[in-house]
Design an enzyme around this catalytic site. Structure first.
Site, PDB file in Angstrom:
ATOM      1  N   GLU A  34      24.617   5.306   0.563  1.00  0.00           N
ATOM      2  CA  GLU A  34      23.411   5.304  -0.255  1.00  0.00           C
ATOM      3  C   GLU A  34      23.104   6.732  -0.703  1.00  0.00           C
ATOM      4  O   GLU A  34      22.984   7.622   0.126  1.00  0.00           O
ATOM      5  CB  GLU A  34      22.218   4.725   0.519  1.00  0.00           C
ATOM      6  N   GLY A  39      17.319   0.387   0.050  1.00  0.00           N
ATOM      7  CA  GLY A  39      16.573  -0.768  -0.443  1.00  0.00           C
ATOM      8  C   GLY A  39      16.734  -1.014  -1.924  1.00  0.00           C
ATOM      9  O   GLY A  39      16.401  -2.088  -2.417  1.00  0.00           O
ATOM     10  N   GLY A  40      17.232  -0.013  -2.671  1.00  0.00           N
ATOM     11  CA  GLY A  40      17.506  -0.209  -4.073  1.00  0.00           C
ATOM     12  C   GLY A  40      16.265  -0.366  -4.932  1.00  0.00           C
ATOM     13  O   GLY A  40      15.138  -0.057  -4.521  1.00  0.00           O
ATOM     14  N   THR A  41      16.469  -0.885  -6.133  1.00  0.00           N
ATOM     15  CA  THR A  41      15.395  -1.009  -7.116  1.00  0.00           C
ATOM     16  C   THR A  41      14.263  -1.889  -6.622  1.00  0.00           C
ATOM     17  O   THR A  41      13.091  -1.534  -6.705  1.00  0.00           O
ATOM     18  CB  THR A  41      15.957  -1.566  -8.431  1.00  0.00           C
ATOM     19  N   CYS A  42      14.581  -3.060  -6.091  1.00  0.00           N
ATOM     20  CA  CYS A  42      13.552  -4.031  -5.718  1.00  0.00           C
ATOM     21  C   CYS A  42      12.541  -3.436  -4.755  1.00  0.00           C
ATOM     22  O   CYS A  42      11.327  -3.535  -4.962  1.00  0.00           O
ATOM     23  CB  CYS A  42      14.197  -5.272  -5.108  1.00  0.00           C
ATOM     24  N   HIS A 441      -1.975 -33.628  -3.620  1.00  0.00           N
ATOM     25  CA  HIS A 441      -3.098 -33.377  -4.531  1.00  0.00           C
ATOM     26  C   HIS A 441      -4.149 -32.551  -3.797  1.00  0.00           C
ATOM     27  O   HIS A 441      -4.398 -32.784  -2.612  1.00  0.00           O
ATOM     28  CB  HIS A 441      -3.712 -34.714  -4.975  1.00  0.00           C
TER      29      HIS A 441
END
Length: 459
Positions: A34, A39-42, A441
Site C-alpha cells: 500500500e 482501505g482505498g477510495t471507499c 406493511h
C-alpha cells in the site's frame, strides 16, 4: 534475487485485503503493498466519508423542514463545517484503523508500505526493496480525471478528495460535472447552506438513465434551488480563488457561471500509469484500464486485476465481487465470472436513485417483449407517512419469459427495497414470484408486488 513471496496483492481497497486473507489462510506467503492509506477510495475518500457528509446534510435539510412535522426547532438551522469535517474524518479514520488491524492479524500476510512498480512479469520494486511472486493481484483503484480545460493550470479547483477537507462553507460552489459525484456533492453543499451551480456538458443530467428518471432528478434538485446549466460545451476556467468563472464558449447562448469555489467532477481514471505495466507485458486499453478476461486474469500468466483498474465496474461492490470471483476460481474450483454480474448501483442524492439491470430503452433496443410498471412515491404509504414523496418506482419485465429485466427506484429507501428485485433476477425466477410474496406493511418494498401487477406496454 528479491524477497520471495508466493503472492503479492498491490492495493488495499475493497478487493485486496479480503483476497490477502484467503491467500494467507491457504498457506501462501503473502505481501500486501500500500503506497498511501489502507482501505482505498471507499474508506478514505469515497463511500464512507461522503455518505457521512450526506447524513449531516440530510439532518440539516430535515431540520429546516421541522415545522412540516409539527416540530418547533426554535430558529434557523446552521451547519458548522468544522464539526461536520470532524465527524466525517472520525468515521473514516476508525474504518481505516479497522482494516489496518485486520491486515495485521492475518496469518502469513505482511504489509509493505510504498509504491509498487513492475520490473518484470513477476517482480515488483517497492521503494528500495525488490519482491518476487508467482501470483500478483492488482487492486490499485482510480482517481479523478484532470480535464484539459483552458485555465486549469491557473484557476484553483477541488476534486472529490479536496472538497471533503473544507472547514468553512463556500459562498457559491460551482460544480463541473452533472453525474453521480457532482450531484451528490451539489445537493450536500446546498443543504449545508452554500449556493450551488452545476455545469454539465450533456443536454440532460444522467443521460444513461431513462429520460423520466433524469427529469425527476432535475425536479428534485431545482426544488432545493440548485441551478443547473446543461449543454455546456467547450468549457474554459477563469479567475482566481474566491472569484472564478466557468465559461462554455460553444453553448448557445454563450454561458458563464461565476462562483467562489470550483469542484471538477468530470470522471475517473485508473491508477495504472505508474505501475510499470509495460515491463511486465500487461495489456491495457486506450483508457488505461487493465484488460482482463471473465475471471479477472490479465494476458500475463499469474497476474490478475481487480476493482476500478480493470474497467469492469467502478463501485465498491463490484470490486468486492472481483475478489469473490478470483478466490472462487483460484481457491475453491468454482467457475464464477464477471459476466454473471447484474448491473446494480445507486446515486446517493436524497431521495436516492437505485438502479438494477436494463433501462427501458436498453430493453427495447435488445428486442425484448417489454412491459413496464410505474408507481409514484406519492402512492407509497411509507413515503407519505414520512413526508418524502418525491420520485417513483419503475420495473421492466419481459412479457414472454416473465423475467425481470431491470428497475429504477427513485425514492425514500429505494436503495434498500430494490434488492427484493435484484435477488429475483439472480435466481432467474419469474416476476410473479414477487407479486405473490407477502411483504411487511408499511414499507416501501410492499408496493413492489403492486407495481408488478400493473404492467403495461410502453407508449
Amino acid at each position: 534475487m528479491g524477497q520471495q513471496f508466493d503472492a503479492v496483492v498491490v492495493g488495499t481497497g475493497q478487493a485486496g485485503p479480503s483476497l490477502a486473507e484467503r491467500l494467507g489462510k491457504s498457506g501462501r506467503k503473502v505481501a500486501v503493498v500500500e503506497r498511501k492509506l489502507v482501505g482505498g477510495t471507499c474508506v478514505n475518500t469515497g463511500c464512507i466519508p461522503t455518505k457521512s457528509m450526506v447524513a449531516s446534510a440530510y439532518v440539516a435539510h430535515m431540520g429546516r423542514r421541522a415545522t412540516d412535522y409539527g416540530v418547533d426547532n426554535g430558529g434557523d438551522v446552521r451547519v458548522a463545517m468544522q464539526r461536520v469535517w470532524e465527524r466525517t474524518r472520525g468515521i473514516s479514520e476508525r474504518s481505516r484503523s479497522s482494516v489496518e488491524n485486520w491486515l495485521a492479524g492475518m496469518p502469513n500476510v505482511t504489509l509493505l508500505r510504498g509504491h509498487a512498480a513492475f520490473e518484470s512479469p513477476h517482480s515488483l520494486r517497492v521503494g528500495d526493496q525488490l519482491i518476487e511472486a508467482g501470483e500478483i493481484f492488482l487492486n490499485v483503484g482510480g482517481r479523478a480525471t484532470m480535464p484539459d480545460f483552458p485555465g486549469i493550470d491557473t484557476v484553483p479547483f477541488m476534486t472529490n478528495v479536496g472538497i471533503m477537507d473544507l472547514r468553512e462553507l463556500p459562498q457559491h460552489l460551482v460544480i463541473v460535472g452533472g453525474s453521480y459525484i457532482g450531484l451528490e456533492f451539489g445537493q450536500m453543499f446546498r443543504r449545508f447552506g452554500a449556493k450551488v451551480s452545476i455545469v454539465e456538458r450533456s443536454e440532460r443530467l444522467l443521460p444513461r438513465e431513462d429520460p423520466e428518471v433524469s427529469a425527476a432528478i432535475v425536479d428534485i434538485l431545482q426544488r432545493e434551488d440548485i441551478t443547473l446549466h446543461l449543454a455546456a460545451e467547450c468549457i474554459e476556467l477563469h479567475g482566481k480563488a474566491g472569484d472564478l468563472s466557468v465559461v462554455a464558449t460553444c453553448a448557445e447562448p454563450r454561458m458563464e457561471v461565476r462562483g467562489t469555489h470550483l469542484l471538477l467532477a468530470v470522471g475517473r481514471r485508473p491508477n495504472t500509469d505508474t505501475l510499470g505495466l509495460d515491463k511486465a507485458g500487461v495489456a491495457m486499453n486506450e483508457h488505461g484500464y487493465i484488460v482482463v478476461d471473465d475471471q479477472c486474469r490479465t494476458n500475463v500468466e499469474g497476474v490478475w486485476a481487480m476493482g476500478d483498474c480493470n474497467g469492469k465496474g467502478a463501485f465498491t461492490h463490484t470490486s468486492y465481487n472481483d475478489y469473490e470471483i478470483v478466490a472462487a476460481n483460484l481457491l475453491d474450483s468454482e467457475p464464477r465470472r464477471i459476466s454473471d454480474r447484474i448491473p446494480a448501483y445507486a446515486l446517493f442524492i436524497d431521495p436516492p436513485l437505485a438502479r438494477i439491470g436494463m433501462t427501458e430503452q436498453e430493453a427495447l433496443h435488445s428486442g425484448h417483449d417489454v412491459l413496464v410498471g410505474v408507481r409514484p412515491m406519492a402512492r407509497v404509504g411509507r413515503a407519505v407517512e414520512r413526508g418524502e414523496t418525491l420520485g417513483f418506482m419503475k420495473v421492466i419485465v419481459d412479457g414472454s419469459t416473465e423475467q425481470l429485466l431491470g428497475a429504477s427506484i427513485l425514492g425514500v429507501n429505494g436503495d434498500e427495497a430494490i434488492h427484493c428485485l435484484l435477488d429475483i433476477m439472480y435466481a432467474k425466477a419469474p416476476y410473479r414470484t414477487v407479486t405473490h410474496a407477502v411483504h411487511i406493511h408499511p414499507t416501501v418494498a410492499e408496493l413492489l408486488p403492486t407495481t408488478l401487477q400493473s404492467l403495461t406496454k410502453p407508449t
